[in-house]
Design an enzyme around this catalytic site. Structure first.
Site, PDB file in Angstrom:
ATOM      1  N   GLN A 178      -5.613  -1.736   2.948  1.00 35.36           N
ATOM      2  CA  GLN A 178      -4.977  -1.547   4.251  1.00 35.36           C
ATOM      3  C   GLN A 178      -5.840  -0.585   5.066  1.00 35.36           C
ATOM      4  O   GLN A 178      -5.992   0.582   4.699  1.00 35.36           O
ATOM      5  CB  GLN A 178      -3.561  -0.982   4.102  1.00 35.36           C
ATOM      6  CG  GLN A 178      -2.814  -0.876   5.419  1.00 35.36           C
ATOM      7  CD  GLN A 178      -1.476  -0.179   5.265  1.00 35.36           C
ATOM      8  OE1 GLN A 178      -1.430   1.018   4.987  1.00 35.36           O
ATOM      9  NE2 GLN A 178      -0.383  -0.912   5.456  1.00 35.36           N
ATOM     10  N   PRO A 202       0.834  -1.202   0.000  1.00 33.23           N
ATOM     11  CA  PRO A 202       0.000   0.000   0.000  1.00 33.23           C
ATOM     12  C   PRO A 202       0.868   1.250   0.000  1.00 33.23           C
ATOM     13  O   PRO A 202       1.840   1.351   0.751  1.00 33.23           O
ATOM     14  CB  PRO A 202      -0.803  -0.121   1.297  1.00 33.23           C
ATOM     15  CG  PRO A 202      -0.016  -1.050   2.159  1.00 33.23           C
ATOM     16  CD  PRO A 202       0.703  -1.975   1.245  1.00 33.23           C
ATOM     17  N   ALA A 205      -3.098   3.022   2.657  1.00 32.94           N
ATOM     18  CA  ALA A 205      -3.644   3.190   4.000  1.00 32.94           C
ATOM     19  C   ALA A 205      -4.963   3.963   3.925  1.00 32.94           C
ATOM     20  O   ALA A 205      -4.998   5.108   3.475  1.00 32.94           O
ATOM     21  CB  ALA A 205      -2.650   3.928   4.882  1.00 32.94           C
ATOM     22  N   TYR A 220       1.904   4.637  13.421  1.00 39.18           N
ATOM     23  CA  TYR A 220       0.490   5.005  13.433  1.00 39.18           C
ATOM     24  C   TYR A 220      -0.208   4.384  14.649  1.00 39.18           C
ATOM     25  O   TYR A 220       0.432   3.759  15.487  1.00 39.18           O
ATOM     26  CB  TYR A 220      -0.158   4.633  12.102  1.00 39.18           C
ATOM     27  CG  TYR A 220       0.481   5.387  10.949  1.00 39.18           C
ATOM     28  CD1 TYR A 220       0.625   6.775  11.004  1.00 39.18           C
ATOM     29  CD2 TYR A 220       0.982   4.727   9.837  1.00 39.18           C
ATOM     30  CE1 TYR A 220       1.241   7.479   9.972  1.00 39.18           C
ATOM     31  CE2 TYR A 220       1.605   5.422   8.803  1.00 39.18           C
ATOM     32  CZ  TYR A 220       1.722   6.797   8.874  1.00 39.18           C
ATOM     33  OH  TYR A 220       2.337   7.488   7.863  1.00 39.18           O
ATOM     34  N   ARG A 279       0.202  -5.615   9.266  1.00 38.84           N
ATOM     35  CA  ARG A 279       1.538  -5.058   9.058  1.00 38.84           C
ATOM     36  C   ARG A 279       2.051  -4.528  10.388  1.00 38.84           C
ATOM     37  O   ARG A 279       1.339  -3.811  11.097  1.00 38.84           O
ATOM     38  CB  ARG A 279       1.516  -3.933   8.026  1.00 38.84           C
ATOM     39  CG  ARG A 279       2.913  -3.477   7.627  1.00 38.84           C
ATOM     40  CD  ARG A 279       2.898  -2.559   6.439  1.00 38.84           C
ATOM     41  NE  ARG A 279       4.154  -2.681   5.691  1.00 38.84           N
ATOM     42  CZ  ARG A 279       4.433  -1.988   4.596  1.00 38.84           C
ATOM     43  NH1 ARG A 279       3.541  -1.139   4.108  1.00 38.84           N
ATOM     44  NH2 ARG A 279       5.583  -2.155   3.980  1.00 38.84           N
ATOM     45  N   LEU A 332      13.572  -1.590   0.332  1.00 39.09           N
ATOM     46  CA  LEU A 332      14.729  -1.508  -0.563  1.00 39.09           C
ATOM     47  C   LEU A 332      15.071  -2.841  -1.209  1.00 39.09           C
ATOM     48  O   LEU A 332      16.235  -3.215  -1.336  1.00 39.09           O
ATOM     49  CB  LEU A 332      15.946  -0.940   0.170  1.00 39.09           C
ATOM     50  CG  LEU A 332      15.841   0.521   0.633  1.00 39.09           C
ATOM     51  CD1 LEU A 332      17.130   0.960   1.314  1.00 39.09           C
ATOM     52  CD2 LEU A 332      15.517   1.451  -0.531  1.00 39.09           C
TER      53      LEU A 332
END
Length: 368
Positions: free
Chosen positions: A102, A25, A59, A185, A233, A304
């Site tokens: 998400q 997401p 999100a 969050y 997540r 990455l």
């Protein structure tokens, strides 16, 4: 010829994935009052033609106060549901890629400006700003307004909002839900001792700090059809001394597995501006490996991962079951095609694109 690990099918909570490449997401900050726009149709549409195994909508706030910015997508009322339905209908007309969402609440990191406009917090008394809420009245960064500490009544309201959004997601025919418990969050704020200073049953011990995130998971799992997966997540570390770490992470992962969580997506950081992240290709893979070794559900590695051989090695060695692409697939929306060509595998492609197949890679595409 042996099929590369990155392109082997995988069963995930009742879904059969064509390969191990997932699209993470990625917030686009391009909604109006929580409603998706034409940008989302273009953005998600191109990614749905990428050859990846699944696509996750950015999100999506379960209440207006839970948006990171005023441009965030929401799923809290009929208008936002209808706007998302329009976008999904457009994408599904041309792609059968599984699409999930998400569900999120930004907590104290809400009410900010769009990143390309500076990303700073917007005070409640300014246009596009509102008062934020969090486990404790601790500001995210110096100079930010402190959030309101959430009452137990408010926790129930937000938990119910997650469940209500899950029901809307089910009506929209979304294939899975990912609950956002990472990146500093709201749910991550409950988990970390750096942001959770509560003195009730939602603070203090690890068991208490896990309580609200697990209640949210249970509410979403109960509200979403049993034959469709719910995943989560998590940040595996705050990258700050005395904060959340991978040893702490294993405990909620095991609790989530016992509750029917279909997969864990392992990320890190985002909770505290003091974080010191040793970024390098695959820097978060050890976090995924640790969870993979402790649990028996699929684990997604992110961060990455841009090199095809690196991605293949992550899956082939068992460090993770899947990889997640974000910035890399924005830069190269055909990354799965190129990975398949490099590794000697096949991807499905729309018939309109079959003629783009390079001569040296005949057999790369499987027509839909």
């Amino acid at each position: 010829m042996t099929l590369p690990a990155l392109f082997r099918p995988l069963e995930l909570g009742g879904m059969t994935l064509r390969n191990r490449i997932t699209i993470a997401p990625m917030c686009q900050y391009s909604a109006e009052n929580g409603c998706m726009s034409d940008w989302h149709l273009i953005h998600l549409g191109q990614l749905a033609l990428s050859g990846a195994a699944l696509l996750t909508i950015e999100a999506t706030a379960v209440v207006p106060e839970g948006r990171i910015t005023y441009g965030d997508v929401g799923l809290w009322d009929d208008a936002s549901e209808k706007a998302m339905e329009r976008v999904l209908n457009g994408v599904r007309a041309w792609s059968d890629m599984p699409i999930g969402i998400q569900l999120a609440h930004a907590g104290r990191k809400a009410s900010t400006e769009k990143p390309w406009l500076g990303g700073k917090q917007i005070s409640a008394d300014r246009q596009n700003g509102w008062r934020t809420e969090a486990p404790s009245a601790l500001a995210f960064a110096e100079g930010d307004d402190a959030p309101v500490e959430m009452s137990k009544e408010r926790l129930i309201e937000v938990r119910n909002a997650f469940a209500a959004a899950a029901k809307r997601a089910a009506r929209l025919g979304l294939d899975f839900i990912q609950i956002h418990g990472a990146h500093g969050y709201l749910l991550h704020q409950f988990l970390s001792p750096l942001s959770n200073r509560r003195e009730d049953e939602y603070g203090g011990s690890l068991e208490n700090r896990m309580r609200f995130p697990l209640e949210v998971f249970d509410a979403v799992r109960a509200a979403f059809p049993a034959d469709r997966p719910v995943t989560m997540r998590l940040s595996g570390t705050d990258w700050v001394d005395g904060g959340w770490d991978i040893e702490s992470t294993i405990t909620p992962c095991k609790a989530l597995e016992s509750r029917g969580c279909a997969a864990i997506n392992m990320s890190s950081g985002g909770l505290d501006p003091r974080q010191s992240i040793p970024t390098s290709p695959g820097y978060q893979v050890p976090l995924a490996r640790a969870v993979k070794q402790a649990c028996n559900i699929p684990v997604v590695a992110v961060g990455l991962i841009t090199n095809y051989d690196h991605a293949e090695a992550i899956v082939a060695t068992g460090d993770a079951d899947l990889i997640g692409l974000a910035r890399g697939i924005l830069y190269d929306p055909r990354w799965p095609w190129h990975a398949a060509a490099h590794l000697g595998a096949q991807v499905e492609a729309a018939p309109q694109y079959l003629r783009s197949q390079p001569h040296q890679f005949r057999g790369l595409f499987k027509s839909k």
